[in-house]
Design a protein around this motif. Structure first.
Motif, mmCIF file in Angstrom:
data_model
loop_
_atom_site.group_PDB
_atom_site.id
_atom_site.type_symbol
_atom_site.label_atom_id
_atom_site.label_comp_id
_atom_site.label_asym_id
_atom_site.label_seq_id
_atom_site.Cartn_x
_atom_site.Cartn_y
_atom_site.Cartn_z
ATOM 1 N N UNK A 78 34.581 -9.016 26.620
ATOM 2 C CA UNK A 78 35.348 -8.349 27.726
ATOM 3 C C UNK A 78 35.419 -6.651 27.340
ATOM 4 N N UNK A 84 41.889 -5.494 29.425
ATOM 5 C CA UNK A 84 41.713 -6.855 29.614
ATOM 6 C C UNK A 84 41.184 -7.607 28.585
ATOM 7 N N UNK A 86 40.911 -11.780 26.718
ATOM 8 C CA UNK A 86 41.472 -12.981 26.837
ATOM 9 C C UNK A 86 41.920 -13.666 25.775
ATOM 10 N N UNK A 90 43.321 -17.406 25.632
ATOM 11 C CA UNK A 90 42.613 -18.349 24.839
ATOM 12 C C UNK A 90 43.495 -19.111 23.783
ATOM 13 N N UNK A 207 43.474 -14.130 33.811
ATOM 14 C CA UNK A 207 42.728 -14.988 33.203
ATOM 15 C C UNK A 207 43.114 -16.338 33.349
ATOM 16 N N UNK A 210 41.792 -17.374 36.791
ATOM 17 C CA UNK A 210 40.509 -17.235 36.878
ATOM 18 C C UNK A 210 40.162 -18.336 36.431
ATOM 19 N N UNK A 211 40.448 -18.765 34.887
ATOM 20 C CA UNK A 211 39.777 -19.632 33.929
ATOM 21 C C UNK A 211 40.243 -20.952 34.000
ATOM 22 N N UNK A 214 38.493 -24.233 35.190
ATOM 23 C CA UNK A 214 37.257 -24.781 34.531
ATOM 24 C C UNK A 214 37.463 -25.086 33.031
ATOM 25 N N UNK A 215 38.502 -24.247 32.292
ATOM 26 C CA UNK A 215 38.713 -24.289 30.840
ATOM 27 C C UNK A 215 39.391 -25.450 30.205
ATOM 28 N N UNK B 183 31.870 -12.468 33.783
ATOM 29 C CA UNK B 183 32.038 -12.668 32.366
ATOM 30 C C UNK B 183 32.745 -13.738 31.734
ATOM 31 N N UNK B 188 32.826 -19.298 29.362
ATOM 32 C CA UNK B 188 32.854 -20.977 29.601
ATOM 33 C C UNK B 188 31.723 -21.467 28.890
ATOM 34 N N UNK B 191 32.597 -21.298 25.415
ATOM 35 C CA UNK B 191 33.322 -22.337 24.901
ATOM 36 C C UNK B 191 32.689 -23.697 24.577
#
Lengths: 241, 291
Positions: A78, A84, A86, A90, A207, A210-211, A214-215, B183, B188, B191
């Protein structure tokens, strides 16, 4: 039991030292810079001791290292977005899924190793503690909320920690270089970094929104793989009954 | 390398001692003595470059500390400038005491920053991790694994980005949200592959017998005569600091009036000199040529 006793002993020693510090140098005479530094080192030691004494499998260790490395590399990915990163998100997610112990270790390791690339300094132990606490508190939160968490909750959690992280980092500078130690100087010390804190909190919120969808499933799938147990192979089956 | 003649523990305790001593006292003479010693020590291993590099991005913090102390503190008695009322700060009053306090605090942080640079110059990461492995084996393995995985993951991130680009993902185009999302997708993929990779790492560790028995340890670190000398010097320096603190020589008050520099008499400067000389012994031992 012995492990617990040692932890309790360390906490008792810390509390004893705090009391002694107060008794010897009451009110304003207490050297907060040294006191806070000693307590920080003791607390970090306690967390690390817990990790050393726990039965941590090689899988968990490799997993912590991978997540920590990913959090550091996330900063590089990033790079086009200067404000920004992450990293905190994380760490938060790692703690949320894998528990307080793994969360703390991911956070603390990220601080040590990423500063090898970006510059070590007196801030390293404080960063270790702050990021470690993000992971550890997220772990406690994850135990309570479980798998069906809404991204918005994590966004709020991240926003709060965005500010707490900044305040925690400023506290030592405040304790070491300001006089008198009161609310005005504390606010002034934090006002200087308010834009960093706002962008940190915003990044965590963005984040998380957005993430997370899926994460989170990916991490939970790996947690299931982590908790599978291998059974003893029965060599001589006795089927007498 | 001269630093090889010392145990890693000695090399890590010395900068820590400098930091703690700088936090204990706020006497200008003692802080100056500490800064001189720290800079001398930095010269022994070429740490001055690291220090200047650190200063490039830390000077704004030092400036802010100075400014806030000057603008906010109203405890000083010698007024240099009496200004108008400002909404947030209150009456703007700059005093000599607050200015000097700010400068001395900047000096204090300079020592801390220089001592950190010294730590980096004296103790390369692998020796530091090796020392850590002695006390905290698992944590050290985790840290080493992380350090090793970073270049690997960076390479992978690059190739993932290239694959995504060949499939038509334009990382530079779109709104900020869209670019962040692109990004994010890259992260992803990374990961999943890093988690899969961690399983292989764990299997490789187990295959090599990790965790099956007490871990065997091998270290090149040896306690030598130099460590004893440096250790004694540091111990005596701590004792001297305690004695001087007991005599009131290291204390210094800024508010409301500055105390005289030598309030406790000549013991103040003699003490500062003695402390500086004691603390200069370890860097002098590093500097010394082998006979």
């Amino acid at each position: 039991m012995k492990r617990k006793l040692l932890s309790v002993l360390l906490i008792l020693v810390t509390v004893g030292l705090a009391w002694l510090a107060y008794a010897l140098w009451p009110s304003e005479d207490l050297n907060w810079a040294v006191t806070s530094f000693v307590f920080l080192l003791l607390a970090l030691g306690l967390f690390y001791l817990r990790f050393e004494r726990a039965k941590v499998s090689s899988k968990e260790m490799a997993l912590i290292a991978s997540l920590a490395a990913l959090a550091v590399v996330g900063r590089i990915i990033f790079a086009p977005f200067p404000n920004f990163k992450p990293t905190s998100y994380l760490i938060l997610l790692a703690g949320y899924v894998f528990g307080p112990r793994a969360g703390f270790m991911v956070g603390a390791t990220v601080a040590v190793i990423s500063n090898m690339f970006f510059g070590q300094g007196p801030w390293t132990p404080w960063q270790m503690m702050a990021w470690g606490l993000i992971g550890a508190t997220a772990g406690l939160y994850g135990r309570w909320r479980g798998e069906k968490v809404h991204p918005l909750e994590l966004a709020v959690f991240g926003a709060v920690w965005g500010f707490l992280f900044g305040w925690f980092m400023n506290t030592w500078v405040w304790l070491t270089t300001f006089y008198p130690l009161n609310l005005t100087t504390f606010l002034a010390a934090n006002a200087a970094s308010v834009w960093f804190d706002v962008s940190h909190a915003t990044a965590n919120v963005l984040f998380a929104l957005l993430l997370t969808r899926s994460f989170l499933p990916i991490l939970y799938r790996f947690r299931k793989k982590l908790t599978t147990t291998s059974l003893e192979v029965q060599t001589d089956v006795e089927t007498k009954n | 390398m001269r630093l090889e003649r010392f145990h890693a523990a000695t090399l890590s305790i010395y900068p820590l001692l400098l930091i703690v001593l700088a936090m204990i006292t706020q006497h200008p003479l003692y802080l100056t003595a500490l800064l001189v010693v720290t800079c001398l020590a930095l010269r022994t291993a070429g740490g001055a470059k690291t220090f200047i590099k650190t200063m490039r991005y830390t000077w704004p913090i030092l400036l802010i500390i100075l400014l806030i102390n000057v603008l906010i503190s109203k405890n000083g008695a010698t007024v240099l400038y009496d200004g108008p009322r400002i909404p947030v700060f209150g009456a703007l009053r700059i005093t000599l005491e607050a200015t000097l306090f700010g400068l001395i605090m900047v000096l204090r942080l300079l020592i801390v920053l220089a001592a950190c640079s010294l730590y980096l110059a004296w103790l390369p990461p692998d020796r530091a991790l090796g020392l850590m492995a002695k006390w905290a084996g698992r944590s050290a393995v985790v840290a080493m694994l992380t350090a090793r995985l970073i270049p690997y993951l960076t390479e992978q991130a690059k190739s993932v980005g290239e694959v995504m680009q060949t499939r038509g993902v334009r990382f530079q185009e779109g709104s900020t949200r869209q670019r962040l999302q692109k990004h994010g997708r890259m992260l992803n993929v990374l990961l999943i592959s890093s988690l899969e990779g961690s399983w292989q790492v764990a299997e490789a560790m187990e295959a090599r017998g990790f965790g099956s028995r007490h871990r065997s340890s091998y270290t090149r670190e040896k306690w030598q005569r130099n460590d004893l000398l440096a250790g004694v010097a540091m111990f005596v320096a701590v004792l001297a600091m305690l004695v001087l603190a007991g005599a009131g020589a290291v204390a210094y008050e800024f508010y409301p009036h500055l105390t005289p520099l030598l309030a406790a008499g000549s013991i103040t400067w003699v003490g500062a000199l003695a402390l500086a000389l004691l603390l200069a012994i370890p860097p002098a031992l590093v500097q010394r040529r082998k006979n």
